[in-house]
Write a protein that holds these residues in place. Structure first.
Motif, PDB file in Angstrom:
ATOM      1  N   MET A   1      63.344 -16.924  33.262  1.00 32.09           N
ATOM      2  CA  MET A   1      64.010 -15.629  33.367  1.00 32.09           C
ATOM      3  C   MET A   1      65.397 -15.757  32.749  1.00 32.09           C
ATOM      4  N   SER A   2      65.774 -14.832  31.895  1.00 29.47           N
ATOM      5  CA  SER A   2      67.074 -14.892  31.250  1.00 29.47           C
ATOM      6  C   SER A   2      68.173 -14.541  32.239  1.00 29.47           C
ATOM      7  N   ASN A   3      69.380 -14.917  31.879  1.00 29.00           N
ATOM      8  CA  ASN A   3      70.533 -14.645  32.728  1.00 29.00           C
ATOM      9  C   ASN A   3      70.728 -13.138  32.900  1.00 29.00           C
ATOM     10  N   THR A   4      70.519 -12.387  31.830  1.00 27.59           N
ATOM     11  CA  THR A   4      70.644 -10.931  31.886  1.00 27.59           C
ATOM     12  C   THR A   4      69.608 -10.348  32.837  1.00 27.59           C
ATOM     13  N   GLN A   5      68.373 -10.831  32.742  1.00 22.85           N
ATOM     14  CA  GLN A   5      67.307 -10.352  33.617  1.00 22.85           C
ATOM     15  C   GLN A   5      67.625 -10.661  35.073  1.00 22.85           C
ATOM     16  N   GLN A   6      68.168 -11.850  35.311  1.00 24.78           N
ATOM     17  CA  GLN A   6      68.512 -12.244  36.677  1.00 24.78           C
ATOM     18  C   GLN A   6      69.598 -11.334  37.238  1.00 24.78           C
ATOM     19  N   LYS A   7      70.580 -10.987  36.408  1.00 25.14           N
ATOM     20  CA  LYS A   7      71.655 -10.089  36.854  1.00 25.14           C
ATOM     21  C   LYS A   7      71.103  -8.707  37.193  1.00 25.14           C
ATOM     22  N   ILE A   8      70.192  -8.215  36.353  1.00 17.94           N
ATOM     23  CA  ILE A   8      69.600  -6.903  36.612  1.00 17.94           C
ATOM     24  C   ILE A   8      68.804  -6.942  37.917  1.00 17.94           C
ATOM     25  N   ASP A   9      68.036  -8.019  38.133  1.00 11.46           N
ATOM     26  CA  ASP A   9      67.264  -8.149  39.374  1.00 11.46           C
ATOM     27  C   ASP A   9      68.184  -8.189  40.596  1.00 11.46           C
ATOM     28  N   GLU A  10      69.322  -8.866  40.466  1.00 12.25           N
ATOM     29  CA  GLU A  10      70.293  -8.905  41.570  1.00 12.25           C
ATOM     30  C   GLU A  10      70.876  -7.513  41.820  1.00 12.25           C
ATOM     31  N   GLN A  11      71.170  -6.779  40.743  1.00 16.82           N
ATOM     32  CA  GLN A  11      71.683  -5.414  40.885  1.00 16.82           C
ATOM     33  C   GLN A  11      70.663  -4.520  41.563  1.00 16.82           C
ATOM     34  N   ILE A  12      69.396  -4.679  41.197  1.00 23.56           N
ATOM     35  CA  ILE A  12      68.339  -3.878  41.812  1.00 23.56           C
ATOM     36  C   ILE A  12      68.317  -4.130  43.314  1.00 23.56           C
ATOM     37  N   GLU A  13      68.381  -5.386  43.706  1.00 23.63           N
ATOM     38  CA  GLU A  13      68.351  -5.721  45.136  1.00 23.63           C
ATOM     39  C   GLU A  13      69.572  -5.134  45.857  1.00 23.63           C
ATOM     40  N   GLN A  14      70.731  -5.201  45.228  1.00 24.76           N
ATOM     41  CA  GLN A  14      71.938  -4.616  45.827  1.00 24.76           C
ATOM     42  C   GLN A  14      71.802  -3.105  45.967  1.00 24.76           C
ATOM     43  N   GLU A  15      71.275  -2.465  44.933  1.00 21.51           N
ATOM     44  CA  GLU A  15      71.097  -1.014  44.982  1.00 21.51           C
ATOM     45  C   GLU A  15      70.065  -0.617  46.043  1.00 21.51           C
ATOM     46  N   ARG A  16      69.025  -1.407  46.183  1.00 17.62           N
ATOM     47  CA  ARG A  16      68.027  -1.129  47.232  1.00 17.62           C
ATOM     48  C   ARG A  16      68.679  -1.183  48.606  1.00 17.62           C
ATOM     49  N   GLU A  17      69.475  -2.216  48.844  1.00 18.40           N
ATOM     50  CA  GLU A  17      70.137  -2.355  50.145  1.00 18.40           C
ATOM     51  C   GLU A  17      71.086  -1.179  50.381  1.00 18.40           C
ATOM     52  N   GLN A  18      71.805  -0.804  49.337  1.00 22.53           N
ATOM     53  CA  GLN A  18      72.717   0.330  49.463  1.00 22.53           C
ATOM     54  C   GLN A  18      71.934   1.613  49.730  1.00 22.53           C
ATOM     55  N   ALA A  19      70.807   1.801  49.053  1.00 21.28           N
ATOM     56  CA  ALA A  19      69.991   2.997  49.258  1.00 21.28           C
ATOM     57  C   ALA A  19      69.477   3.053  50.696  1.00 21.28           C
ATOM     58  N   ARG A  20      69.050   1.916  51.215  1.00 21.39           N
ATOM     59  CA  ARG A  20      68.595   1.893  52.617  1.00 21.39           C
ATOM     60  C   ARG A  20      69.710   2.308  53.571  1.00 21.39           C
ATOM     61  N   GLN A  21      70.913   1.792  53.323  1.00 24.80           N
ATOM     62  CA  GLN A  21      72.049   2.126  54.185  1.00 24.80           C
ATOM     63  C   GLN A  21      72.404   3.604  54.089  1.00 24.80           C
ATOM     64  N   VAL A  22      72.423   4.125  52.860  1.00 24.02           N
ATOM     65  CA  VAL A  22      72.741   5.541  52.655  1.00 24.02           C
ATOM     66  C   VAL A  22      71.713   6.416  53.360  1.00 24.02           C
ATOM     67  N   CYS A  23      70.445   6.062  53.239  1.00 23.99           N
ATOM     68  CA  CYS A  23      69.387   6.861  53.852  1.00 23.99           C
ATOM     69  C   CYS A  23      69.438   6.765  55.375  1.00 23.99           C
ATOM     70  N   ASP A  24      69.799   5.606  55.908  1.00 23.75           N
ATOM     71  CA  ASP A  24      69.950   5.468  57.362  1.00 23.75           C
ATOM     72  C   ASP A  24      71.096   6.335  57.855  1.00 23.75           C
ATOM     73  N   THR A  25      72.169   6.418  57.071  1.00 20.91           N
ATOM     74  CA  THR A  25      73.360   7.178  57.474  1.00 20.91           C
ATOM     75  C   THR A  25      73.182   8.673  57.249  1.00 20.91           C
ATOM     76  N   SER A  26      72.702   9.033  56.057  1.00 19.80           N
ATOM     77  CA  SER A  26      72.633  10.441  55.666  1.00 19.80           C
ATOM     78  C   SER A  26      71.307  11.103  55.980  1.00 19.80           C
ATOM     79  N   GLY A  27      70.296  10.318  56.247  1.00 18.07           N
ATOM     80  CA  GLY A  27      68.967  10.874  56.492  1.00 18.07           C
ATOM     81  C   GLY A  27      68.102  10.743  55.262  1.00 18.07           C
ATOM     82  N   SER A  28      66.829  10.541  55.499  1.00 14.32           N
ATOM     83  CA  SER A  28      65.910  10.265  54.399  1.00 14.32           C
ATOM     84  C   SER A  28      65.647  11.466  53.506  1.00 14.32           C
TER      85      SER A  28
END
Length: 77
Positions: A1-28
């Motif tokens: 896996m390239s370094n760029t791909q790894q960074k994108i995968d890490e960003q995806i995971e961060q965005e998923r966690e943020q989306a879960r938090q936003v949905c828990d706070t604001s409602g689904s």
């Protein structure tokens, strides 16, 4: 896996966690929740695009192997 791909995968995971938090706070069904998941989908689409390598045509492969062939010459106007 390239370094760029790894960074994108890490960003995806961060965005998923943020989306879960936003949905828990604001409602689904909130707009904020939908927007957060849209950000995840955009990153996933970018990751998919990065994984795709442009495919050369048979002609391009031929010209790579035979750059001096008449049909592969490029002329400036």
């Amino acid at each position: 896996m390239s370094n760029t791909q790894q960074k994108i995968d890490e960003q995806i995971e961060q965005e998923r966690e943020q989306a879960r938090q936003v949905c828990d706070t604001s409602g689904s069904t909130s707009g904020e929740c939908a927007a957060a998941w849209d950000a995840v989908e955009e990153l996933q689409a970018e990751a998919s695009h990065q994984r795709q390598k442009p495919q050369k045509t048979s002609f391009e492969k031929y010209c790579d192997d035979n750059p001096d062939a008449a049909e592969c010459r490029l002329y400036d106007d």
